[in-house]
Scaffold this motif. Structure first.
Motif, PDB file in Angstrom:
ATOM      1  N   ALA A  19      30.918  39.676  50.215  1.00 17.26           N
ATOM      2  CA  ALA A  19      30.580  40.209  48.895  1.00 17.26           C
ATOM      3  C   ALA A  19      30.909  41.701  48.853  1.00 17.26           C
ATOM      4  O   ALA A  19      30.741  42.407  49.836  1.00 17.26           O
ATOM      5  CB  ALA A  19      29.105  39.990  48.616  1.00 17.26           C
ATOM      6  N   GLN A  20      31.385  42.121  47.710  1.00 17.77           N
ATOM      7  CA  GLN A  20      31.695  43.531  47.540  1.00 17.77           C
ATOM      8  C   GLN A  20      30.387  44.300  47.369  1.00 17.77           C
ATOM      9  O   GLN A  20      29.505  43.883  46.625  1.00 17.77           O
ATOM     10  CB  GLN A  20      32.578  43.721  46.308  1.00 17.77           C
ATOM     11  CG  GLN A  20      33.030  45.134  46.113  1.00 17.77           C
ATOM     12  CD  GLN A  20      33.989  45.247  44.929  1.00 17.77           C
ATOM     13  OE1 GLN A  20      34.052  44.380  44.090  1.00 17.77           O
ATOM     14  NE2 GLN A  20      34.716  46.331  44.896  1.00 17.77           N
ATOM     15  N   GLU A  21      30.261  45.412  48.069  1.00 16.78           N
ATOM     16  CA  GLU A  21      29.052  46.214  47.955  1.00 16.78           C
ATOM     17  C   GLU A  21      29.054  46.954  46.635  1.00 16.78           C
ATOM     18  O   GLU A  21      30.076  47.463  46.189  1.00 16.78           O
ATOM     19  CB  GLU A  21      28.969  47.202  49.114  1.00 16.78           C
ATOM     20  CG  GLU A  21      28.667  46.536  50.435  1.00 16.78           C
ATOM     21  CD  GLU A  21      28.366  47.552  51.519  1.00 16.78           C
ATOM     22  OE1 GLU A  21      27.705  48.557  51.212  1.00 16.78           O
ATOM     23  OE2 GLU A  21      28.806  47.327  52.635  1.00 16.78           O
ATOM     24  N   VAL A  22      27.888  46.978  45.995  1.00 20.37           N
ATOM     25  CA  VAL A  22      27.759  47.670  44.728  1.00 20.37           C
ATOM     26  C   VAL A  22      26.710  48.770  44.832  1.00 20.37           C
ATOM     27  O   VAL A  22      25.822  48.715  45.677  1.00 20.37           O
ATOM     28  CB  VAL A  22      27.383  46.713  43.572  1.00 20.37           C
ATOM     29  CG1 VAL A  22      28.473  45.702  43.324  1.00 20.37           C
ATOM     30  CG2 VAL A  22      26.074  46.020  43.847  1.00 20.37           C
ATOM     31  N   ARG A  64      25.772  48.919  37.383  1.00 18.09           N
ATOM     32  CA  ARG A  64      26.277  48.821  38.756  1.00 18.09           C
ATOM     33  C   ARG A  64      27.779  49.042  38.764  1.00 18.09           C
ATOM     34  O   ARG A  64      28.461  48.772  37.781  1.00 18.09           O
ATOM     35  CB  ARG A  64      25.980  47.444  39.339  1.00 18.09           C
ATOM     36  CG  ARG A  64      24.518  47.119  39.429  1.00 18.09           C
ATOM     37  CD  ARG A  64      24.323  45.736  39.990  1.00 18.09           C
ATOM     38  NE  ARG A  64      22.928  45.340  39.924  1.00 18.09           N
ATOM     39  CZ  ARG A  64      22.489  44.172  40.304  1.00 18.09           C
ATOM     40  NH1 ARG A  64      23.318  43.267  40.792  1.00 18.09           N
ATOM     41  NH2 ARG A  64      21.214  43.875  40.221  1.00 18.09           N
ATOM     42  N   TYR A  65      28.271  49.496  39.924  1.00 15.46           N
ATOM     43  CA  TYR A  65      29.710  49.735  40.092  1.00 15.46           C
ATOM     44  C   TYR A  65      30.072  49.516  41.554  1.00 15.46           C
ATOM     45  O   TYR A  65      29.191  49.574  42.427  1.00 15.46           O
ATOM     46  CB  TYR A  65      30.098  51.143  39.642  1.00 15.46           C
ATOM     47  CG  TYR A  65      29.362  52.238  40.383  1.00 15.46           C
ATOM     48  CD1 TYR A  65      29.896  52.796  41.535  1.00 15.46           C
ATOM     49  CD2 TYR A  65      28.129  52.703  39.941  1.00 15.46           C
ATOM     50  CE1 TYR A  65      29.227  53.794  42.221  1.00 15.46           C
ATOM     51  CE2 TYR A  65      27.454  53.694  40.624  1.00 15.46           C
ATOM     52  CZ  TYR A  65      28.003  54.240  41.759  1.00 15.46           C
ATOM     53  OH  TYR A  65      27.336  55.224  42.447  1.00 15.46           O
ATOM     54  N   PRO A  66      31.347  49.241  41.852  1.00 17.17           N
ATOM     55  CA  PRO A  66      31.755  49.049  43.253  1.00 17.17           C
ATOM     56  C   PRO A  66      31.503  50.330  44.051  1.00 17.17           C
ATOM     57  O   PRO A  66      31.953  51.409  43.652  1.00 17.17           O
ATOM     58  CB  PRO A  66      33.247  48.746  43.160  1.00 17.17           C
ATOM     59  CG  PRO A  66      33.456  48.254  41.775  1.00 17.17           C
ATOM     60  CD  PRO A  66      32.450  48.978  40.932  1.00 17.17           C
TER      61      PRO A  66
END
Length: 118
Positions: A19-22, A64-66
């Protein structure tokens, strides 16, 4: 050889996708469009704040954002209420890079996410 490929495929399918961290921001920059007048307005909101835009109330729950690339995309949890009818028109996540994916449905106004703001 086929057994080895089958085992590798089974292992790959068993592992969850990374999963991409946000990261979470303190606020968001939204843009509103009045379809009748053609005027756009930038709307700055802090998390938990609400602002009136025409007959709408726009409330920001979260942005939220990457974590690795803050300027790449924004995901904002919004609730948009029509104050004249006391009806929730939108409640959910809007994505800056795909505004049509989860959009506000109103005859007069459009609201979409531009970016998260710290």
């Amino acid at each position: 050889m086929i057994r080895m490929l089958s085992a590798a495929l089974a292992l790959a399918l068993a592992l969850p996708a990374a999963a991409q961290e946000v990261a979470r921001a303190d606020g968001a920059l939204l843009r509103g469009l009045d379809k009748i007048s053609g005027r756009t307005s930038d709307i700055r909101l802090g998390v938990g704040e609400a602002v009136r835009y025409g007959r709408l109330e726009v409330r920001l729950g979260e942005c939220r954002y990457p974590a690795g690339n803050p300027s790449s995309d924004a995901f904002a949890q919004l609730t948009v209420t029509d104050l004249s009818q006391n009806v929730t028109l939108f409640s959910g996540w809007m994505i800056a890079s795909s505004p049509a994916l989860s959009a506000l449905d109103d005859a007069r106004y459009d609201v979409w996410v531009i970016s998260c703001q710290s």
